[in-house]
Design a protein around this motif. Sequence first.
Motif, PDB file in Angstrom:
ATOM      1  N   ASP A  31       0.999  -1.169   0.146  1.00 25.57           N
ATOM      2  CA  ASP A  31      -0.055   0.079   0.089  1.00 25.57           C
ATOM      3  C   ASP A  31       0.875   1.264   0.267  1.00 25.57           C
ATOM      4  OD1 ASP A  31      -2.237   1.797   0.057  1.00 25.57           O
ATOM      5  OD2 ASP A  31      -2.633   1.030   2.288  1.00 25.57           O
ATOM      6  N   ILE A  32       0.276   2.362  -0.242  1.00 24.41           N
ATOM      7  CA  ILE A  32       1.199   3.583  -0.268  1.00 24.41           C
ATOM      8  C   ILE A  32       0.430   4.699   0.133  1.00 24.41           C
ATOM      9  CG2 ILE A  32       0.901   4.086  -2.693  1.00 24.41           C
ATOM     10  CD1 ILE A  32       3.921   4.377  -2.812  1.00 24.41           C
ATOM     11  N   LYS A  33       1.009   5.690   0.999  1.00 26.73           N
ATOM     12  CA  LYS A  33       0.240   6.904   1.101  1.00 26.73           C
ATOM     13  C   LYS A  33       0.807   7.951   0.278  1.00 26.73           C
ATOM     14  CE  LYS A  33      -0.641  10.178   5.176  1.00 26.73           C
ATOM     15  NZ  LYS A  33      -0.313  11.340   4.164  1.00 26.73           N
ATOM     16  N   LYS A  34      -0.173   8.604  -0.174  1.00 26.79           N
ATOM     17  CA  LYS A  34       0.315   9.675  -1.052  1.00 26.79           C
ATOM     18  C   LYS A  34       0.412  11.088  -0.399  1.00 26.79           C
ATOM     19  CE  LYS A  34      -1.940   7.768  -5.175  1.00 26.79           C
ATOM     20  NZ  LYS A  34      -3.180   7.981  -6.131  1.00 26.79           N
ATOM     21  N   ASP A  35       1.585  11.532  -0.415  1.00 27.35           N
ATOM     22  CA  ASP A  35       1.842  12.903   0.144  1.00 27.35           C
ATOM     23  C   ASP A  35       2.069  13.848  -0.925  1.00 27.35           C
ATOM     24  OD1 ASP A  35       1.563  12.651   3.022  1.00 27.35           O
ATOM     25  OD2 ASP A  35       3.212  11.634   3.311  1.00 27.35           O
ATOM     26  N   GLY A 126      11.299   2.987  -2.789  1.00 26.20           N
ATOM     27  CA  GLY A 126      11.499   3.286  -4.024  1.00 26.20           C
ATOM     28  C   GLY A 126      10.924   2.190  -4.953  1.00 26.20           C
ATOM     29  N   LYS A 127      11.047   0.953  -4.459  1.00 27.66           N
ATOM     30  CA  LYS A 127      10.469  -0.331  -5.389  1.00 27.66           C
ATOM     31  C   LYS A 127       8.913  -0.128  -5.358  1.00 27.66           C
ATOM     32  CE  LYS A 127      14.522  -1.925  -6.245  1.00 27.66           C
ATOM     33  NZ  LYS A 127      14.883  -2.389  -7.817  1.00 27.66           N
ATOM     34  N   VAL A 128       8.415   0.380  -4.095  1.00 30.77           N
ATOM     35  CA  VAL A 128       6.891   0.264  -4.000  1.00 30.77           C
ATOM     36  C   VAL A 128       6.348   1.316  -4.963  1.00 30.77           C
ATOM     37  CG1 VAL A 128       4.941   0.404  -2.283  1.00 30.77           C
ATOM     38  CG2 VAL A 128       6.985  -0.882  -1.755  1.00 30.77           C
ATOM     39  N   CYS A 129       6.956   2.422  -4.767  1.00 30.61           N
ATOM     40  CA  CYS A 129       6.742   3.734  -5.695  1.00 30.61           C
ATOM     41  C   CYS A 129       6.681   3.338  -7.261  1.00 30.61           C
ATOM     42  CB  CYS A 129       7.424   4.781  -5.478  1.00 30.61           C
ATOM     43  SG  CYS A 129       7.304   5.732  -3.966  1.00 30.61           S
ATOM     44  N   GLU A 130       7.564   2.493  -7.658  1.00 32.46           N
ATOM     45  CA  GLU A 130       7.768   2.085  -8.967  1.00 32.46           C
ATOM     46  C   GLU A 130       6.241   1.245  -9.424  1.00 32.46           C
ATOM     47  OE1 GLU A 130      11.373  -0.128 -10.209  1.00 32.46           O
ATOM     48  OE2 GLU A 130      12.583   1.563  -9.280  1.00 32.46           O
ATOM     49  N   LYS A 131       6.392   0.351  -8.204  1.00 34.34           N
ATOM     50  CA  LYS A 131       5.152  -0.588  -8.731  1.00 34.34           C
ATOM     51  C   LYS A 131       3.875   0.114  -8.676  1.00 34.34           C
ATOM     52  CE  LYS A 131       3.093  -4.746  -8.570  1.00 34.34           C
ATOM     53  NZ  LYS A 131       3.060  -5.694  -9.715  1.00 34.34           N
ATOM     54  N   PHE A 132       3.520   1.372  -7.931  1.00 31.49           N
ATOM     55  CA  PHE A 132       2.399   2.034  -7.969  1.00 31.49           C
ATOM     56  C   PHE A 132       2.490   3.236  -8.857  1.00 31.49           C
ATOM     57  CE2 PHE A 132       1.797  -0.503  -4.290  1.00 31.49           C
ATOM     58  CZ  PHE A 132       0.371  -0.480  -3.659  1.00 31.49           C
ATOM     59  N   GLY A 133       3.334   3.205  -9.425  1.00 32.85           N
ATOM     60  CA  GLY A 133       3.511   4.454 -10.550  1.00 32.85           C
ATOM     61  C   GLY A 133       3.623   5.688  -9.970  1.00 32.85           C
ATOM     62  N   LEU A 134       4.313   5.663  -8.817  1.00 30.46           N
ATOM     63  CA  LEU A 134       4.394   7.191  -8.047  1.00 30.46           C
ATOM     64  C   LEU A 134       5.870   7.515  -7.971  1.00 30.46           C
ATOM     65  CD1 LEU A 134       1.758   6.584  -5.149  1.00 30.46           C
ATOM     66  CD2 LEU A 134       1.749   7.966  -7.406  1.00 30.46           C
ATOM     67  N   LYS A 135       6.039   8.849  -7.678  1.00 31.95           N
ATOM     68  CA  LYS A 135       7.314   9.286  -7.543  1.00 31.95           C
ATOM     69  C   LYS A 135       7.892   9.041  -6.118  1.00 31.95           C
ATOM     70  CE  LYS A 135       9.978  13.560  -8.764  1.00 31.95           C
ATOM     71  NZ  LYS A 135       9.968  14.974  -9.278  1.00 31.95           N
ATOM     72  N   ASN A 136       9.081   8.675  -6.165  1.00 33.22           N
ATOM     73  CA  ASN A 136       9.678   8.239  -4.605  1.00 33.22           C
ATOM     74  C   ASN A 136      10.161   9.572  -4.210  1.00 33.22           C
ATOM     75  OD1 ASN A 136      11.003   7.111  -2.530  1.00 33.22           O
ATOM     76  ND2 ASN A 136      12.861   6.442  -3.851  1.00 33.22           N
ATOM     77  N   ALA A 396      18.687  16.560   6.457  1.00 35.52           N
ATOM     78  CA  ALA A 396      17.767  15.815   6.319  1.00 35.52           C
ATOM     79  C   ALA A 396      17.804  15.052   5.089  1.00 35.52           C
ATOM     80  CB  ALA A 396      16.373  16.813   6.219  1.00 35.52           C
ATOM     81  N   SER A 397      17.000  13.683   5.451  1.00 41.85           N
ATOM     82  CA  SER A 397      17.076  12.621   4.144  1.00 41.85           C
ATOM     83  C   SER A 397      15.973  11.864   3.912  1.00 41.85           C
ATOM     84  CB  SER A 397      18.581  11.853   4.631  1.00 41.85           C
ATOM     85  OG  SER A 397      18.814  10.832   3.539  1.00 41.85           O
ATOM     86  N   ALA A 398      15.949  10.821   3.919  1.00 44.47           N
ATOM     87  CA  ALA A 398      14.780   9.754   3.551  1.00 44.47           C
ATOM     88  C   ALA A 398      13.740   9.976   4.755  1.00 44.47           C
ATOM     89  CB  ALA A 398      15.251   8.355   3.519  1.00 44.47           C
ATOM     90  N   ILE A 399      12.538   9.543   4.223  1.00 40.95           N
ATOM     91  CA  ILE A 399      11.334   9.616   5.180  1.00 40.95           C
ATOM     92  C   ILE A 399      10.620   8.508   4.956  1.00 40.95           C
ATOM     93  CG2 ILE A 399      11.302  12.100   5.586  1.00 40.95           C
ATOM     94  CD1 ILE A 399       8.929  12.362   3.717  1.00 40.95           C
ATOM     95  N   GLY A 400       9.925   7.877   5.756  1.00 40.55           N
ATOM     96  CA  GLY A 400       9.033   6.854   5.962  1.00 40.55           C
ATOM     97  C   GLY A 400       8.012   6.863   6.983  1.00 40.55           C
ATOM     98  N   ILE A 401       6.895   5.867   6.922  1.00 38.19           N
ATOM     99  CA  ILE A 401       5.856   5.993   7.684  1.00 38.19           C
ATOM    100  C   ILE A 401       5.713   4.929   8.490  1.00 38.19           C
ATOM    101  CG2 ILE A 401       3.373   6.155   8.033  1.00 38.19           C
ATOM    102  CD1 ILE A 401       3.356   8.197   5.955  1.00 38.19           C
ATOM    103  N   ARG A 402       5.571   4.699   9.859  1.00 37.10           N
ATOM    104  CA  ARG A 402       5.057   3.662  10.760  1.00 37.10           C
ATOM    105  C   ARG A 402       3.724   3.802  11.128  1.00 37.10           C
ATOM    106  NH1 ARG A 402       9.296   0.789  13.392  1.00 37.10           N
ATOM    107  NH2 ARG A 402       7.727  -0.478  14.014  1.00 37.10           N
ATOM    108  N   ALA A 403       2.834   2.800  10.956  1.00 34.89           N
ATOM    109  CA  ALA A 403       1.439   2.754  11.208  1.00 34.89           C
ATOM    110  C   ALA A 403       0.879   1.526  11.937  1.00 34.89           C
ATOM    111  CB  ALA A 403       0.672   2.637   9.862  1.00 34.89           C
ATOM    112  N   TYR A 419       4.444  10.204  -4.115  1.00 34.97           N
ATOM    113  CA  TYR A 419       3.499  11.353  -4.689  1.00 34.97           C
ATOM    114  C   TYR A 419       3.301  11.135  -6.115  1.00 34.97           C
ATOM    115  CZ  TYR A 419       7.973  14.124  -4.257  1.00 34.97           C
ATOM    116  OH  TYR A 419       9.284  14.434  -4.393  1.00 34.97           O
ATOM    117  N   SER A 420       2.464  11.761  -6.786  1.00 36.86           N
ATOM    118  CA  SER A 420       2.023  11.900  -8.295  1.00 36.86           C
ATOM    119  C   SER A 420       3.252  12.127  -9.036  1.00 36.86           C
ATOM    120  CB  SER A 420       0.947  12.364  -8.481  1.00 36.86           C
ATOM    121  OG  SER A 420       0.685  12.601 -10.054  1.00 36.86           O
TER     122      SER A 420
END
Length: 426
Positions: A31-35, A126-136, A396-403, A419-420
Motif C-alpha cells: 500500500d502507499i500513502k500519497k503525500d 522506491g521499489k513500492v513507488c515504482e510498482k504503484f507508478g508514483l514518484k519516490n 535531512a534525508s529519507a522519510i517513511g511511515i510507521r502505522a 507522490y504523483s
Amino acid sequence: MNQFRENRQLFFSKIKDFWHDIYGMEYALFDIKKDSPETVLRIRQVTEQIGHIFYKTASLLRQVDDETFLRLGFPAETHSFIRLQTLPVESVIARLDLVVTDSYIKVLELNADTPTFIKETFYVNGKVCEKFGLKNPNDGCEDQLRQAILQAIMMSPRSPRDAGNIVFAAHSDHEEDKWTTMYLKELLGLRSQYMDFNELQLIEEPIVENQKVVLSRGLYDKYGEKIDVLYRQTYPIEHLLNDEDPITKEKVGQMLMKLIEQQEVTVVNPPSAFLLQSKAIMALIWGLHEERHSFYTSEEHIAIDNYFLPTYLDPDVFLQQGQSFVKKPAFGREGDTVEIFSQTGRKIEEDIHKTYRDELPVYQQFIELPETTIQTEQGPKRAHYMYGSFYINGKASAIGIRAGGKITDNSSYFLPIGYSKRSKTD
C-alpha cells in the motif's frame, strides 16, 4: 483477499534480503500513502531545524558534570565515553520520530545512536513507488547515505587509509538487524566484512610470548585480524554496557568502550550519538527553552516552541495543569514500556512489554497520532501513523511511515509513501 495476499507476497519476495513479514506477522504494507511534494519539503525543513537544536545541545552536554549525566539517565560507566567527539558530526545516521498534520509538526524523540527503518525508507520505498507508478520522495537519498558512511569511515581516527579492516557486525539471529547491517555494508562498496558479534574477540592487555608482543590490545575479527572500524548500526550502547563474557564474566562491553576511548578501534555511529540518545535530553532542551536561556538564539527558541513538546523528568506540571501525558523510558525503544496517562493522571494505554521498567522515566505532553486507512492482508484497517525522518550527517534525508496503534511499537507496519509523478515541482 487471497489474491491481494498472493500479489503482496510475490512483490516483496523479489526484494532481496528484506523482512516484509516479521515473526510470521505482516510488516511491509503493499500500500502507499500519497503525500504532496510540499509536505515532504516541509518535513525536511523542520527536520533540519530540530536536528540543529539537538546537535547544538550536544556541545553543551559535553561540558556538564557527572552528577548531571546521572540525572539524565547516563550510567556512570559511560560518562568518559559520551564526552568523546570522534567525528565532526554528532551522529552519522539518526532518525527523528515526527507527528505531522496540516497544522503542525512535533518531534517525539531522536534516535541518534542505533536507528532502524533504514532499508525500508532508503531502498524499499522506491521499489513500492515504482510498482504503484508514483514518484519516490526519497530518490537520491541512498547516495547521500553511502557518502555519509564513507566519510565517517575515512574521517575516523583509524581510517582505512592506514589500515583497512572494516567490520559490519550485528546479531545474526535477528533478521532485521542482520539484513539492515548487510544492506549498509553492500551500499558502502568498500572492502569490508560482515560478522556476528559473537565472532569478535577483545584483547584488553597485550599478549606477550618470548618477550615479543604477538597480539596487541584491540578488537579482533574471527580470523585473528585487528579491526580498525566497527560498524554496529543496530546494537545499542546501553545493552553493550552490560555485556559479559559467558565464561570469564568479564564486562566485555565496557572493555570495548575503553578501547574506543583509547582509539584502538573506531566505532560508527560515534560515541556522541549515544550522548543524544537519552530522551531526557528533550527535558533539558525544554527546560532551557522555558527559561529563555541565552544558549539558544531567538530563532532557535521559536523552533523549540513550534516543534518540541513540553518534556520533564517528573509529571507534576501535567498533573497540575490537567494535561494528558506520556511516560517513556529514557533509553527505551520500539514503544517498549511506554504508558499514556489521562488529564487526571489515570493510565489509559500501555505497551505490554516492560523491558525498560527500571530506566529513568521521561514525561512528555501527549499528542494524538493522526489516523489513516491502510490496506492489509486481512483487509482495510484504520491505523495511527508517525513519520520517521532521517538526519544523515546533519542533513535531512529519507522519510517513511510507521502505522499501528496509539503507541508505535514493534508490531507496527511499514507504510511506504510517494507522490504523483505530475507534481507542482516537476
